[in-house]
Write a protein that holds these residues in place. Structure first.
Motif, mmCIF file in Angstrom:
data_model
loop_
_atom_site.group_PDB
_atom_site.id
_atom_site.type_symbol
_atom_site.label_atom_id
_atom_site.label_comp_id
_atom_site.label_asym_id
_atom_site.label_seq_id
_atom_site.Cartn_x
_atom_site.Cartn_y
_atom_site.Cartn_z
ATOM 1 N N ARG A 257 38.244 36.987 55.037
ATOM 2 C CA ARG A 257 37.127 36.002 54.445
ATOM 3 C C ARG A 257 37.630 35.398 53.586
ATOM 4 N NH1 ARG A 257 32.013 38.828 52.575
ATOM 5 N NH2 ARG A 257 31.554 37.229 51.157
ATOM 6 N N THR A 258 37.225 34.090 53.321
ATOM 7 C CA THR A 258 37.672 33.127 52.230
ATOM 8 C C THR A 258 36.286 33.099 51.209
ATOM 9 O OG1 THR A 258 36.812 31.228 53.342
ATOM 10 C CG2 THR A 258 39.271 31.527 53.344
ATOM 11 N N HIS A 259 36.803 33.159 49.953
ATOM 12 C CA HIS A 259 35.552 33.093 48.880
ATOM 13 C C HIS A 259 35.628 31.674 48.446
ATOM 14 C CE1 HIS A 259 35.324 37.337 49.535
ATOM 15 N NE2 HIS A 259 36.401 37.340 49.617
ATOM 16 N N ASP A 260 34.441 31.170 47.911
ATOM 17 C CA ASP A 260 34.178 30.008 47.405
ATOM 18 C C ASP A 260 34.300 30.105 45.746
ATOM 19 O OD1 ASP A 260 33.539 27.353 46.750
ATOM 20 O OD2 ASP A 260 31.651 27.507 47.354
ATOM 21 N N PHE A 261 35.631 30.107 45.109
ATOM 22 C CA PHE A 261 35.732 30.184 43.861
ATOM 23 C C PHE A 261 35.244 28.880 43.018
ATOM 24 C CE2 PHE A 261 39.257 33.240 45.388
ATOM 25 C CZ PHE A 261 38.580 34.312 45.238
ATOM 26 N N ARG B 180 26.782 36.819 46.510
ATOM 27 C CA ARG B 180 28.105 36.731 46.762
ATOM 28 C C ARG B 180 29.027 37.843 47.315
ATOM 29 N NH1 ARG B 180 29.704 31.413 44.915
ATOM 30 N NH2 ARG B 180 28.103 30.440 43.328
ATOM 31 N N GLY B 181 28.625 39.005 46.817
ATOM 32 C CA GLY B 181 29.679 40.117 47.140
ATOM 33 C C GLY B 181 28.649 41.056 47.998
ATOM 34 N N GLU C 253 34.003 44.025 46.401
ATOM 35 C CA GLU C 253 33.803 42.641 46.002
ATOM 36 C C GLU C 253 32.927 42.386 44.885
ATOM 37 O OE1 GLU C 253 33.510 40.184 50.256
ATOM 38 O OE2 GLU C 253 32.116 41.554 50.001
ATOM 39 N N TYR D 93 33.918 39.913 41.611
ATOM 40 C CA TYR D 93 33.082 38.821 41.156
ATOM 41 C C TYR D 93 32.840 39.117 39.624
ATOM 42 C CZ TYR D 93 32.234 35.977 45.259
ATOM 43 O OH TYR D 93 32.589 35.244 46.258
ATOM 44 N N ASP E 54 40.910 27.713 41.047
ATOM 45 C CA ASP E 54 41.099 28.372 42.145
ATOM 46 C C ASP E 54 42.661 29.328 42.203
ATOM 47 O OD1 ASP E 54 39.751 28.506 44.997
ATOM 48 O OD2 ASP E 54 41.605 27.611 45.737
ATOM 49 N N ARG F 272 41.848 33.462 42.072
ATOM 50 C CA ARG F 272 42.530 34.311 43.213
ATOM 51 C C ARG F 272 43.204 35.614 42.361
ATOM 52 N NH1 ARG F 272 42.235 32.043 47.710
ATOM 53 N NH2 ARG F 272 42.005 29.909 47.001
ATOM 54 N N TRP G 183 40.730 38.057 41.182
ATOM 55 C CA TRP G 183 40.093 38.496 42.351
ATOM 56 C C TRP G 183 40.870 39.797 42.874
ATOM 57 C CZ3 TRP G 183 35.473 38.165 44.575
ATOM 58 C CH2 TRP G 183 35.397 38.704 46.003
#
Length: 147
Positions: free
Chosen positions: A3-7, A47-48, A53, A57, A120, A124, A127
């Motif tokens: 799953r990609t996260h919207d940083f 978000r998490g 997660e 966050y 970004d 990452r 994260w």
């Protein structure tokens, strides 16, 4: 499937916060202090889902007030190497510390250096924060440091 996260969405939400809530987030001293700040939940909300997660966050939001975004390809290690007064001893303290002291040490450095990075890329790294990403930060710092 990963799953990609919207940083960048998180960064944009940070930018939309009013000055009062932004100041609340700047004043926290430890990652767990965020849990008592309403602005944290405004950024975190929805978000998490897993505990891992949520912790990731929390790290991002803890560091977010001390980082400025640039569209350029500037990593955190590079920005710290070029930043004002960030000595290698301080980075070694981050690498040698365990949770939550590693994040507390890192945020102190970020506060002092006020790095401009590609959010970004930095997000990452934060994260997936672990011993490997700490070493990557240190290596990146030394590759870009000029004495």
């Amino acid at each position: 499937m990963e799953r990609t996260h919207d940083f960048m969405g998180l960064y944009q939400a940070w930018e939309r916060l009013a000055p009062g809530p932004r100041a609340e987030l700047r004043r926290v001293e430890r990652p767990d202090d965020l849990l008592e700040v309403p602005a944290f939940y405004r950024l975190f909300s929805g978000r998490g889902t897993t505990e891992w997660e949520k912790g990731a966050y929390q790290r991002l939001i803890f560091c977010l007030p001390c980082i400025k975004h640039s569209g350029e390809n500037i990593s955190l290690g590079r920005a710290l190497a070029k930043g004002r007064g960030v000595g290698e001893k301080r980075l070694f303290q981050v690498v040698r510390s365990s949770e939550p002291n590693d994040m507390i040490q890192l945020r102190r450095i970020l506060r002092m250096a006020e790095p401009t990075v590609n959010w970004d890329l930095a997000a990452r790294q934060l994260w997936y924060w672990n011993d490997r990403s700490k070493r990557d930060l240190l290596e990146d710092y030394f590759l870009n440091h000029s004495n």
